[in-house]
Design a protein around this motif. Sequence first.
Motif, PDB file in Angstrom:
ATOM      1  N   SER A 317       0.830  -1.210   0.000  1.00 18.25           N
ATOM      2  CA  SER A 317       0.000   0.000   0.000  1.00 18.25           C
ATOM      3  C   SER A 317       0.861   1.255   0.000  1.00 18.25           C
ATOM      4  O   SER A 317       0.481   2.294  -0.564  1.00 18.25           O
ATOM      5  N   GLU A 318       2.069   1.173   0.594  1.00 16.11           N
ATOM      6  CA  GLU A 318       2.986   2.308   0.563  1.00 16.11           C
ATOM      7  C   GLU A 318       3.598   2.492  -0.824  1.00 16.11           C
ATOM      8  O   GLU A 318       3.921   3.611  -1.231  1.00 16.11           O
ATOM      9  N   ILE A 319       3.768   1.402  -1.549  1.00 13.19           N
ATOM     10  CA  ILE A 319       4.255   1.507  -2.928  1.00 13.19           C
ATOM     11  C   ILE A 319       3.258   2.281  -3.772  1.00 13.19           C
ATOM     12  O   ILE A 319       3.620   3.186  -4.532  1.00 13.19           O
ATOM     13  N   VAL A 320       1.965   1.947  -3.638  1.00 11.94           N
ATOM     14  CA  VAL A 320       0.935   2.646  -4.408  1.00 11.94           C
ATOM     15  C   VAL A 320       0.870   4.111  -3.989  1.00 11.94           C
ATOM     16  O   VAL A 320       0.871   5.014  -4.833  1.00 11.94           O
ATOM     17  N   ALA A 321       0.827   4.360  -2.685  1.00 10.49           N
ATOM     18  CA  ALA A 321       0.732   5.738  -2.205  1.00 10.49           C
ATOM     19  C   ALA A 321       1.950   6.548  -2.644  1.00 10.49           C
ATOM     20  O   ALA A 321       1.830   7.705  -3.069  1.00 10.49           O
ATOM     21  N   GLY A 322       3.148   5.950  -2.539  1.00 10.15           N
ATOM     22  CA  GLY A 322       4.365   6.656  -2.921  1.00 10.15           C
ATOM     23  C   GLY A 322       4.406   6.980  -4.397  1.00 10.15           C
ATOM     24  O   GLY A 322       4.831   8.078  -4.797  1.00 10.15           O
ATOM     25  N   ALA A 323       3.958   6.043  -5.236  1.00 11.97           N
ATOM     26  CA  ALA A 323       3.954   6.282  -6.678  1.00 11.97           C
ATOM     27  C   ALA A 323       2.979   7.390  -7.041  1.00 11.97           C
ATOM     28  O   ALA A 323       3.297   8.300  -7.825  1.00 11.97           O
ATOM     29  N   LEU A 324       1.774   7.347  -6.468  1.00 12.95           N
ATOM     30  CA  LEU A 324       0.771   8.370  -6.780  1.00 12.95           C
ATOM     31  C   LEU A 324       1.194   9.738  -6.254  1.00 12.95           C
ATOM     32  O   LEU A 324       0.918  10.769  -6.872  1.00 12.95           O
ATOM     33  N   GLN A 325       1.883   9.752  -5.116  1.00 11.91           N
ATOM     34  CA  GLN A 325       2.358  11.019  -4.558  1.00 11.91           C
ATOM     35  C   GLN A 325       3.500  11.590  -5.396  1.00 11.91           C
ATOM     36  O   GLN A 325       3.511  12.784  -5.730  1.00 11.91           O
ATOM     37  N   ASP A 326       4.470  10.752  -5.747  1.00  7.11           N
ATOM     38  CA  ASP A 326       5.619  11.236  -6.510  1.00  7.11           C
ATOM     39  C   ASP A 326       5.210  11.748  -7.890  1.00  7.11           C
ATOM     40  O   ASP A 326       5.777  12.717  -8.393  1.00  7.11           O
ATOM     41  N   HIS A 327       4.242  11.102  -8.507  1.00  5.11           N
ATOM     42  CA  HIS A 327       3.756  11.545  -9.822  1.00  5.11           C
ATOM     43  C   HIS A 327       2.738  12.689  -9.700  1.00  5.11           C
ATOM     44  O   HIS A 327       2.239  13.167 -10.721  1.00  5.11           O
ATOM     45  N   GLN A 328       2.437  13.055  -8.450  1.00  4.28           N
ATOM     46  CA  GLN A 328       1.441  14.094  -8.186  1.00  4.28           C
ATOM     47  C   GLN A 328       0.119  13.770  -8.877  1.00  4.28           C
ATOM     48  O   GLN A 328      -0.599  14.643  -9.356  1.00  4.28           O
ATOM     49  N   ARG A 329      -0.161  12.468  -8.874  1.00  5.71           N
ATOM     50  CA  ARG A 329      -1.406  11.987  -9.482  1.00  5.71           C
ATOM     51  C   ARG A 329      -2.564  12.050  -8.495  1.00  5.71           C
ATOM     52  O   ARG A 329      -3.731  12.107  -8.888  1.00  5.71           O
ATOM     53  N   ALA A 330      -2.253  12.024  -7.207  1.00  4.25           N
ATOM     54  CA  ALA A 330      -3.286  12.062  -6.171  1.00  4.25           C
ATOM     55  C   ALA A 330      -2.778  12.859  -4.985  1.00  4.25           C
ATOM     56  O   ALA A 330      -1.568  13.010  -4.787  1.00  4.25           O
ATOM     57  N   VAL A 331      -3.708  13.360  -4.188  1.00  5.28           N
ATOM     58  CA  VAL A 331      -3.380  14.046  -2.937  1.00  5.28           C
ATOM     59  C   VAL A 331      -3.527  13.036  -1.807  1.00  5.28           C
ATOM     60  O   VAL A 331      -4.576  12.405  -1.654  1.00  5.28           O
ATOM     61  N   LEU A 332      -2.467  12.858  -1.020  1.00  3.64           N
ATOM     62  CA  LEU A 332      -2.496  11.918   0.096  1.00  3.64           C
ATOM     63  C   LEU A 332      -3.007  12.624   1.346  1.00  3.64           C
ATOM     64  O   LEU A 332      -2.507  13.687   1.724  1.00  3.64           O
ATOM     65  N   VAL A 333      -3.992  12.005   1.988  1.00  9.31           N
ATOM     66  CA  VAL A 333      -4.645  12.580   3.164  1.00  9.31           C
ATOM     67  C   VAL A 333      -4.626  11.545   4.290  1.00  9.31           C
ATOM     68  O   VAL A 333      -4.851  10.358   4.059  1.00  9.31           O
ATOM     69  N   GLY A 334      -4.346  11.979   5.509  1.00 13.06           N
ATOM     70  CA  GLY A 334      -4.388  11.081   6.665  1.00 13.06           C
ATOM     71  C   GLY A 334      -3.177  11.235   7.545  1.00 13.06           C
ATOM     72  O   GLY A 334      -2.784  12.356   7.891  1.00 13.06           O
ATOM     73  N   ILE A 370      11.492   4.663   1.786  1.00 15.80           N
ATOM     74  CA  ILE A 370      10.650   5.024   2.933  1.00 15.80           C
ATOM     75  C   ILE A 370      10.895   4.063   4.101  1.00 15.80           C
ATOM     76  O   ILE A 370      10.174   4.117   5.098  1.00 15.80           O
ATOM     77  N   GLN A 371      11.930   3.204   3.999  1.00 18.16           N
ATOM     78  CA  GLN A 371      12.234   2.243   5.043  1.00 18.16           C
ATOM     79  C   GLN A 371      12.473   2.938   6.387  1.00 18.16           C
ATOM     80  O   GLN A 371      13.372   3.758   6.535  1.00 18.16           O
ATOM     81  N   GLY A 372      11.635   2.611   7.364  1.00 19.13           N
ATOM     82  CA  GLY A 372      11.743   3.192   8.692  1.00 19.13           C
ATOM     83  C   GLY A 372      11.241   4.618   8.794  1.00 19.13           C
ATOM     84  O   GLY A 372      11.190   5.171   9.895  1.00 19.13           O
ATOM     85  N   LEU A 373      10.885   5.234   7.679  1.00 13.14           N
ATOM     86  CA  LEU A 373      10.440   6.625   7.678  1.00 13.14           C
ATOM     87  C   LEU A 373       8.952   6.764   7.418  1.00 13.14           C
ATOM     88  O   LEU A 373       8.285   7.614   7.982  1.00 13.14           O
ATOM     89  N   GLY A 374       8.423   5.931   6.550  1.00 14.65           N
ATOM     90  CA  GLY A 374       7.025   6.044   6.171  1.00 14.65           C
ATOM     91  C   GLY A 374       6.797   7.130   5.141  1.00 14.65           C
ATOM     92  O   GLY A 374       7.704   7.871   4.764  1.00 14.65           O
ATOM     93  N   ILE A 375       5.576   7.210   4.681  1.00  9.15           N
ATOM     94  CA  ILE A 375       5.154   8.243   3.738  1.00  9.15           C
ATOM     95  C   ILE A 375       4.346   9.282   4.492  1.00  9.15           C
ATOM     96  O   ILE A 375       3.371   8.956   5.172  1.00  9.15           O
ATOM     97  N   VAL A 376       4.761  10.518   4.395  1.00  8.53           N
ATOM     98  CA  VAL A 376       4.044  11.614   5.050  1.00  8.53           C
ATOM     99  C   VAL A 376       2.976  12.123   4.086  1.00  8.53           C
ATOM    100  O   VAL A 376       3.285  12.452   2.940  1.00  8.53           O
ATOM    101  N   PRO A 377       1.721  12.191   4.511  1.00  9.63           N
ATOM    102  CA  PRO A 377       0.662  12.640   3.596  1.00  9.63           C
ATOM    103  C   PRO A 377       0.834  14.107   3.215  1.00  9.63           C
ATOM    104  O   PRO A 377       1.482  14.884   3.922  1.00  9.63           O
ATOM    105  N   ASP A 378       0.233  14.477   2.103  1.00 11.13           N
ATOM    106  CA  ASP A 378       0.248  15.881   1.680  1.00 11.13           C
ATOM    107  C   ASP A 378      -0.598  16.731   2.615  1.00 11.13           C
ATOM    108  O   ASP A 378      -0.300  17.911   2.843  1.00 11.13           O
ATOM    109  N   VAL A 379      -1.644  16.139   3.153  1.00  8.66           N
ATOM    110  CA  VAL A 379      -2.538  16.825   4.087  1.00  8.66           C
ATOM    111  C   VAL A 379      -2.695  15.919   5.314  1.00  8.66           C
ATOM    112  O   VAL A 379      -3.295  14.852   5.221  1.00  8.66           O
ATOM    113  N   THR A 380      -2.140  16.343   6.454  1.00  8.70           N
ATOM    114  CA  THR A 380      -2.216  15.533   7.665  1.00  8.70           C
ATOM    115  C   THR A 380      -3.550  15.739   8.358  1.00  8.70           C
ATOM    116  O   THR A 380      -3.918  16.862   8.719  1.00  8.70           O
TER     117      THR A 380
END
Length: 474
Positions: A317-334, A370-380
Amino acid sequence: MTFRTGLLLGCAFLAGIAAGPQIAHLSLPAGSSLTSNALAASLAKDSDSDSPAENFRLLSLFGHVLEQVKANYVDQVSNRELIINALNGMLSGLDPHSSYMTEKQYADLQTRTKGEFGGLGLEVQADDSHIRVVSPIDDTPAAKAGIKTGDYIVAIDGKNIDGLPLDEAVQRMRGKPDTKISLTLIREKTPKPLIVTMTRAVIHIQVIKSALYDSTGYIRVSEFNEETSPGLEAAYRKLKADAHGHLTGLVLDLRSDPGGLLNQAIAVSSDFIRNGEIVSTRARHAQESQRWDAHGTDITDGLPMVVLINGGSASASEIVAGALQDHQRAVLVGEKSFGKGSVQTILPIPGDGALRLTTARYYTPSGRSIQGLGIVPDVTVRETREDPGYSIREADLSHIIKNQGGNTAKPPTRVDLPPIVSSIPGEPPANWPAFDLTKPVTDFQLQQGLKIVRAMATGPHTADASPANLPRHD
């Protein structure tokens, strides 16, 4: 990279998968035993040499300890049990995600990736000799009983399991369908242990759920198994049909999704990204590194997207979120994700199960690990106002692999966020109703995600999801 079965990404064992490897008895040549002084000298060298002489010394040490335990331990113990323990220690000492599986455990794992298995529906993980819940799976006995991510299981049917190996605890949780089981849980900020009684069941993993909120589609992915990508595509087609072809946005919910198959993470990412890299992996040897690119299609034709993540979003799920975030295809929330940036390969051992071995690190399209760091959402946006006290993520586990090889810890700077983002609160107001899984209006993160995706499409929208319009099972 050549794999024997395909790649598996995940952060835990599933309750219902047992362990118990078999291996031939290790014997030493006659006259090869070491004296205690020689053993001590061998250990004192602490050599990393792989020379035949050093290997012989270490194997002799192993054999000596094996025989001493067999001869002098307070209870009689078999070679098989001792070597099983040694194998488990060997792999768990490498990292939290490498493990050994018996033939039955391996078969159960294969069944699980196909979407059906027996048990409670719990993702569990060993955490410093304790059993911690990673995530309950949607619509299973565990989820319906209210078990939460971060709970510690301390007793099964009233019997303490503190210090019990993970595989044994999992085996005790298994049982015939329609039989009762009680788990005693320790939960942060709960003064007394919680006792939860459930009925075991055959778990049919419903990995995809969907709902239509006005003209905004919602798709939840609970994990990544062989049904995920085709199920998501079918759910999207149905949403589009239900909206009479007039979908204006999509919310993809990856919260508490513990991961699964890498090929499914790639396929789901490619459903929304037309071109460019999805993910890359780097193994011990450079020639075994790989990269996967999008296949040139976007099933939504560029529809505005929001992705929901939290501390239980891990691995695939982090692979999907990271890809969509890096391509600026989606806004990550949470909230920040789990932070598992490693790849596990299943290596079958004919007649003796399989190894689940960490073989590579993965990197998002921008080259970050993102090993040990996680993905930080665009909107927390926090789920509740309550202080979580603590949360367990990859960085909190023992023996995690290092974060290395990435070119940055942060995603590319975004300049495309809608203006409404500045007005999105970071937590629910004081009068927000308690979260109820069956009532979308109580899901604060979802409601903020809907506001953002609607703003991206048509401007601010104030209508919330109706309790009568619950996510349906597709």
